[in-house]
Scaffold this motif. Structure first.
Motif, mmCIF file in Angstrom:
data_model
loop_
_atom_site.group_PDB
_atom_site.id
_atom_site.type_symbol
_atom_site.label_atom_id
_atom_site.label_comp_id
_atom_site.label_asym_id
_atom_site.label_seq_id
_atom_site.Cartn_x
_atom_site.Cartn_y
_atom_site.Cartn_z
ATOM 1 N N LEU A 91 19.356 -65.602 14.977
ATOM 2 C CA LEU A 91 19.760 -64.418 15.745
ATOM 3 C C LEU A 91 21.064 -63.886 15.164
ATOM 4 N N GLN A 92 21.110 -62.571 14.989
ATOM 5 C CA GLN A 92 22.316 -61.959 14.441
ATOM 6 C C GLN A 92 22.388 -60.507 14.908
ATOM 7 N N TRP A 93 23.558 -60.084 15.345
ATOM 8 C CA TRP A 93 23.743 -58.687 15.712
ATOM 9 C C TRP A 93 23.860 -57.852 14.440
ATOM 10 N N VAL A 94 23.093 -56.780 14.363
ATOM 11 C CA VAL A 94 23.189 -55.861 13.229
ATOM 12 C C VAL A 94 23.134 -54.433 13.762
ATOM 13 N N GLY A 95 23.733 -53.519 13.034
ATOM 14 C CA GLY A 95 23.673 -52.119 13.416
ATOM 15 C C GLY A 95 22.307 -51.528 13.122
ATOM 16 N N LEU A 96 22.019 -50.381 13.710
ATOM 17 C CA LEU A 96 20.721 -49.747 13.494
ATOM 18 C C LEU A 96 20.497 -49.421 12.016
#
Length: 223
Positions: A91-96
């Motif tokens: 899991l990793q937060w990424v921008g659109l």
């Protein structure tokens, strides 16, 4: 949050966004119902500890490998095998912007999302994977909303059953000829539109219509 048997908490709040149907592949087509989870409606998401979640995912992989190596995995009922088998690596937060790039970048051989994908491709002799066109298209539409408030107002106007009904163009029992005729009709329609304005303009127009619709319901929303 530690991911074990489910990927979402039971109290997760999901809002409808849109429905899309994929092209037929090996006589199968998926009707996708897309929902969004906004952080302010979901404290578990706002406070998600991705580092901890990834530790849990690593533990699940280790448990899975252990069961396979001992042979116990193959004796389990199918449902238990599915529960034990790891589906998510990280899991990793990424921008659109990055998310869309990840969906399409694997069209180019030698381009990898991360080191794990590079190693996996090398292990199995793969040079790339099919691009995720539909996911990229959905992210493109999502990016058109100027802020969370407008997106929230828009989702409140969505009847998912109606949206799916209007979107579906392939149905059970259609013959190959029927599918081909329907696909050709849709392709011809798209070409006619592209000749006048271009498909990208149509997508932008549709996005603007959505924003206008949401703004009418939310006069205080600011662009």
């Amino acid at each position: 949050m530690c991911i074990r048997d489910r990927s979402l908490p039971l109290d997760a709040v999901l809002a409808p966004l849109l429905a899309r149907q994929t092209r037929p592949i090996k006589s199968k087509s998926n009707l996708m119902h897309c929902y969004i989870a906004q952080a302010e409606d979901n404290p578990w998401l706002a406070n998600l500890d991705t580092a901890r979640a990834n530790v849990c995912l690593a533990e699940k992989r280790a448990q899975f490998l252990g069961e396979v190596q001992t042979g116990r995995y193959w004796q389990l009922p199918t449902r238990d095998q599915e529960r034990l088998s790891p589906e998510v690596r990280e899991l990793q937060w990424v921008g659109l912007r990055d998310a869309m790039r990840f969906c399409l970048s694997t069209m180019a051989a030698g381009t990898f999302v991360n080191e794990y994908q590079r190693l996996a491709f090398s292990k199995y002799g793969k040079s790339g994977r099919d691009p995720m066109y539909m996911t990229a298209a959905i992210l493109y539409e999502l990016e058109a909303f100027p802020n969370e408030q407008v997106l929230r107002r828009y989702s409140q106007t969505i009847d998912m059953e109606l949206c799916a009904s209007e979107t579906q163009w392939l149905r059970d029992g259609m013959t190959s000829d029927q599918v081909r005729r329907e696909f050709m009709a849709r392709t011809a329609k798209g070409k006619r539109r592209s000749a006048t304005r271009g498909r990208m303009n149509e997508v932008l127009d549709e996005a603007r219509d959505r924003i206008d619709r949401a703004m009418l319901l939310s006069p205080s929303a600011k662009l």
